[in-house]
Motif scaffolding. Sequence first.
Motif, short mmCIF file in Angstrom:
data_model
loop_
_atom_site.label_atom_id
_atom_site.label_comp_id
_atom_site.label_asym_id
_atom_site.label_seq_id
_atom_site.Cartn_x
_atom_site.Cartn_y
_atom_site.Cartn_z
N GLU A 181 0.81 -1.21 0.00
CA GLU A 181 0.00 0.00 0.00
C GLU A 181 0.85 1.27 0.00
O GLU A 181 0.30 2.38 -0.05
CB GLU A 181 -0.94 0.00 1.21
N ALA A 182 2.19 1.12 0.03
CA ALA A 182 3.07 2.29 0.01
C ALA A 182 3.08 2.93 -1.38
O ALA A 182 3.20 2.24 -2.39
CB ALA A 182 4.48 1.87 0.41
N ASP A 183 2.95 4.24 -1.43
CA ASP A 183 2.88 4.95 -2.71
C ASP A 183 4.06 4.66 -3.64
O ASP A 183 3.85 4.41 -4.83
CB ASP A 183 2.77 6.46 -2.47
N PRO A 184 5.33 4.70 -3.15
CA PRO A 184 6.44 4.41 -4.07
C PRO A 184 6.38 3.02 -4.67
O PRO A 184 6.75 2.81 -5.82
CB PRO A 184 7.68 4.57 -3.17
N VAL A 185 5.89 2.04 -3.91
CA VAL A 185 5.77 0.68 -4.43
C VAL A 185 4.70 0.62 -5.51
O VAL A 185 4.91 0.05 -6.59
CB VAL A 185 5.44 -0.31 -3.28
N ILE A 186 3.55 1.21 -5.24
CA ILE A 186 2.46 1.23 -6.21
C ILE A 186 2.90 1.97 -7.48
O ILE A 186 2.71 1.48 -8.60
CB ILE A 186 1.20 1.91 -5.62
N ASP A 187 3.48 3.15 -7.30
CA ASP A 187 3.85 3.98 -8.45
C ASP A 187 4.86 3.28 -9.35
O ASP A 187 4.73 3.30 -10.58
CB ASP A 187 4.42 5.32 -7.96
N PHE A 188 5.88 2.67 -8.75
CA PHE A 188 6.92 2.01 -9.55
C PHE A 188 6.35 0.79 -10.26
O PHE A 188 6.65 0.53 -11.44
CB PHE A 188 8.10 1.61 -8.66
N CYS A 189 5.52 0.02 -9.58
CA CYS A 189 4.92 -1.17 -10.17
C CYS A 189 4.02 -0.78 -11.36
O CYS A 189 4.10 -1.39 -12.44
CB CYS A 189 4.11 -1.93 -9.12
N LEU A 190 3.18 0.24 -11.18
CA LEU A 190 2.32 0.71 -12.26
C LEU A 190 3.14 1.25 -13.43
O LEU A 190 2.80 1.02 -14.60
CB LEU A 190 1.36 1.79 -11.75
N GLN A 191 4.20 1.96 -13.11
CA GLN A 191 5.05 2.54 -14.15
C GLN A 191 5.66 1.45 -15.03
O GLN A 191 5.61 1.53 -16.27
CB GLN A 191 6.16 3.36 -13.49
N GLU A 192 6.22 0.43 -14.40
CA GLU A 192 6.86 -0.65 -15.17
C GLU A 192 5.81 -1.47 -15.94
O GLU A 192 6.03 -1.86 -17.08
CB GLU A 192 7.65 -1.57 -14.22
#
Length: 462
Positions: A236-247
């Motif tokens: 649920e951490a924003d950096p984890v979500i953002d990086f996963c969605l980006q890739e």
Amino acid sequence: MVLRRWQHQSATEALNKYNSGEQHFLCLATPGAGKTQMAAEVARRLFTQKKIDFVFCFSPSVSTSKGMRDTLERALNAPLTGLIGAKGVCVTYQSLNHKDKGFWDVFRQHRVFAIFDEIHHCGGNDFNEANVWAQHILVNVQSYAHFTLALSGTPWRSDTRPVTLSKYSDVDGSIHCDYEYGLAEAIREYVCRTPFVSVIDNDNIRLTSNTDVPKAYRSIGQMLINESISYQTVVEADPVIDFCLQEASKQLNKIKQTNANAAGLVVASTVEHAEKIAEKIRKGFTDSVSVVTYKNSESNQIIEQFQHTNTQWLVSVGMVSEGTNIPRLQVCCHLTRIKTELHFRQILGRIMRLSGIDANKQAHLFAPAQPKIVEYAKRLYEDIPADIASISLLVNREQIDLAESNLPEVQVEEQEFLIKDTNKTSTANEFTPETILPSLTETYLNSLGFNGRFTKETIQNT
């Protein structure tokens, strides 16, 4: 109906076994291989040979039950509504508690062919130790059905109960399958897509706790082993979500250059988590997105609409798992708190279904580098030739700030809300429960987990 090689072979072996006087056949085929079509072919041949009067199909959810019914009706050219003139009916396992004597009397009075989709949901071959769904099968079906066909892509159980109607070895607890069709074979024969798993790690994690000085970690696995922090906090951490969605978005865009209608799936942990992810997709990537959760009474309709639209992303909480057939899904972000191997393989199976028009035959799954998930990914490739698939590590170096939790992590085997029937329209062959019986919760929590090991020859439960 044009059959794949394995479907024709498996159907023939099932008929041969039935003709030899045996009643039961268990087929293990990798998720996405087309078990439903194989079952429909067996039913068609049995009707053609005038060996059955009706076919009854049992499935773990409303969406899978509908998919099974559609396939069977096309193969048989007859309705399976359970009404006068129908050749049978398709129902969910959770509806069994609500079936009356008249429903079960059909098995005693007629020649019924019973199909069990994802049979591993039913545990136990002894009534006193079986779960509630298995009890109905043992009492009303096992001795009365003319023939039975059990299907599974992942026939594992985390408890000590055997999979219902299956034969186990007394020595090592391995299950005997009448027919097996593995992932490597499915990939070689262009039945399933080639899987590529990317595990996402971070080498700049800062964890704040009750102490004055934050702790630093160089990997997700190292932090989870040493600290009392839940994996849900990580996904649920924003950096984890953002990086996963980006890739994942980059990969989806590449695929769409050749498969224009390709789409992505995000499996979230909670409804709030799903809504947060959907908003990030809309704002950060300006992509279209649908959200389907157990709280939405129109979930099944949303899934069906998504199958036939150009919506680019589907964000799900517990509603898109085994059996859901959306072939245009090719990319997945595994951001759920569930960490069982059964769930990992079933989610991967959602993006493995190969469409005949695909120019790009790849399936890409992105997941945080939680130690168990990394282990599952490595084990997956034991079944696949190394030259056709891969597992890779992606490192996000953006700092992640997390807060330590004093609460122990909840061991979630599967979301308990999966037992809910979200189809609010009652029909002649389905039900809408007002309440969910505790025994059904117990059934799901016991059946949707895996602590064992899978090989082509056997499934061993430790």
